[in-house]
Design a protein around this motif. Sequence first.
Motif, PDB file in Angstrom:
ATOM      1  N   GLU A   1       0.863  -1.177   0.000  1.00 32.96           N
ATOM      2  CA  GLU A   1       0.000   0.000   0.000  1.00 32.96           C
ATOM      3  C   GLU A   1       0.900   1.226   0.000  1.00 32.96           C
ATOM      4  O   GLU A   1       1.760   1.375   0.852  1.00 32.96           O
ATOM      5  CB  GLU A   1      -0.934  -0.009   1.202  1.00 32.96           C
TER       6      GLU A   1
ATOM      7  N   GLN B   1       0.555   5.280  -0.215  1.00 29.64           N
ATOM      8  CA  GLN B   1      -0.377   6.403  -0.112  1.00 29.64           C
ATOM      9  C   GLN B   1      -1.803   5.897  -0.260  1.00 29.64           C
ATOM     10  O   GLN B   1      -2.270   5.184   0.606  1.00 29.64           O
ATOM     11  CB  GLN B   1      -0.027   7.501  -1.100  1.00 29.64           C
ATOM     12  N   ASP B   2      -2.495   6.204  -1.335  1.00 29.19           N
ATOM     13  CA  ASP B   2      -3.898   5.812  -1.465  1.00 29.19           C
ATOM     14  C   ASP B   2      -4.126   4.777  -2.569  1.00 29.19           C
ATOM     15  O   ASP B   2      -5.219   4.675  -3.115  1.00 29.19           O
ATOM     16  CB  ASP B   2      -4.776   7.033  -1.693  1.00 29.19           C
ATOM     17  N   VAL B   3      -3.102   3.994  -2.904  1.00 28.01           N
ATOM     18  CA  VAL B   3      -3.218   2.937  -3.914  1.00 28.01           C
ATOM     19  C   VAL B   3      -2.453   1.697  -3.450  1.00 28.01           C
ATOM     20  O   VAL B   3      -1.685   1.761  -2.504  1.00 28.01           O
ATOM     21  CB  VAL B   3      -2.648   3.383  -5.290  1.00 28.01           C
ATOM     22  N   THR B   4      -2.679   0.592  -4.147  1.00 26.25           N
ATOM     23  CA  THR B   4      -1.840  -0.589  -3.955  1.00 26.25           C
ATOM     24  C   THR B   4      -0.832  -0.586  -5.093  1.00 26.25           C
ATOM     25  O   THR B   4      -1.208  -0.568  -6.268  1.00 26.25           O
ATOM     26  CB  THR B   4      -2.661  -1.886  -3.996  1.00 26.25           C
TER      27      THR B   4
ATOM     28  N   TYR C   1      -0.209   0.329 -10.518  1.00 30.71           N
ATOM     29  CA  TYR C   1      -0.918   0.847  -9.356  1.00 30.71           C
ATOM     30  C   TYR C   1      -2.395   0.520  -9.498  1.00 30.71           C
ATOM     31  O   TYR C   1      -2.989   0.748 -10.545  1.00 30.71           O
ATOM     32  CB  TYR C   1      -0.702   2.356  -9.212  1.00 30.71           C
TER      33      TYR C   1
ATOM     34  N   VAL D   1      -6.304  -0.372  -7.033  1.00 27.63           N
ATOM     35  CA  VAL D   1      -7.162   0.078  -5.937  1.00 27.63           C
ATOM     36  C   VAL D   1      -6.595  -0.379  -4.595  1.00 27.63           C
ATOM     37  O   VAL D   1      -6.171  -1.524  -4.441  1.00 27.63           O
ATOM     38  CB  VAL D   1      -8.593  -0.470  -6.126  1.00 27.63           C
ATOM     39  N   ILE D   2      -6.594   0.546  -3.632  1.00 26.04           N
ATOM     40  CA  ILE D   2      -6.069   0.220  -2.307  1.00 26.04           C
ATOM     41  C   ILE D   2      -6.908  -0.869  -1.651  1.00 26.04           C
ATOM     42  O   ILE D   2      -8.110  -0.955  -1.877  1.00 26.04           O
ATOM     43  CB  ILE D   2      -5.999   1.494  -1.428  1.00 26.04           C
ATOM     44  N   GLN D   3      -6.230  -1.735  -0.892  1.00 28.16           N
ATOM     45  CA  GLN D   3      -6.830  -2.850  -0.159  1.00 28.16           C
ATOM     46  C   GLN D   3      -7.469  -3.886  -1.078  1.00 28.16           C
ATOM     47  O   GLN D   3      -8.401  -4.583  -0.689  1.00 28.16           O
ATOM     48  CB  GLN D   3      -7.820  -2.347   0.897  1.00 28.16           C
TER      49      GLN D   3
ATOM     50  N   PRO E   1       0.453   0.362   5.002  1.00 27.07           N
ATOM     51  CA  PRO E   1       1.206   1.436   4.345  1.00 27.07           C
ATOM     52  C   PRO E   1       2.697   1.151   4.302  1.00 27.07           C
ATOM     53  O   PRO E   1       3.269   0.653   5.264  1.00 27.07           O
ATOM     54  CB  PRO E   1       0.900   2.654   5.208  1.00 27.07           C
TER      55      PRO E   1
ATOM     56  N   SER F   1       6.485   2.059   1.611  1.00 26.00           N
ATOM     57  CA  SER F   1       7.010   2.694   0.403  1.00 26.00           C
ATOM     58  C   SER F   1       8.220   1.896  -0.077  1.00 26.00           C
ATOM     59  O   SER F   1       8.817   1.154   0.675  1.00 26.00           O
ATOM     60  CB  SER F   1       7.410   4.140   0.681  1.00 26.00           C
TER      61      SER F   1
END
Length: 141
Positions: free
Chosen positions: A56, A58-61, A108, A110-112, A138, A140
């Motif tokens: 994960e 930021q706001d994406v996978t 990249y 959708v998150i989760q 989260p 990096s």
Amino acid sequence: MKEISRRTVLVGATTSTITLGLPLAAADAAPAREAPPVTSACADLGSTRVCVTAREVQDVTGLQYVITNSGAQPMSYTVWYVDVTGGPESGKVTETVEAGKTVVGYFYGVIQHCFTLHMCHEAESECVVLGPVCGAGPSSW
């Protein structure tokens, strides 16, 4: 200040006694846990090794793929992902990997969500599917 009735105190005490009166084995039992999601996977396609890692970001996978060609000639591959949690499929990317070299790429999604990474020889005659892999909190690169 509101007064509490004797009945309320007795009901509360009875409830506490029942709750605390569990057998020792049940009281010590660890809560049931699901197996953690797989965050990385690797596979071989001929003399080429491909690995994918999901994180994960930021706001994406983020899906990082690493293709290593240990062969004697350059190879071209088509790479894409499928969102197995119900999101869209990515576009296909062509990667050419020189002999003895490594290529790193990113997708990249959708998150989760969880994903499978697909890699085929350019003619799509031979393919490997890795995953599903899921982002695990989260992070990096």
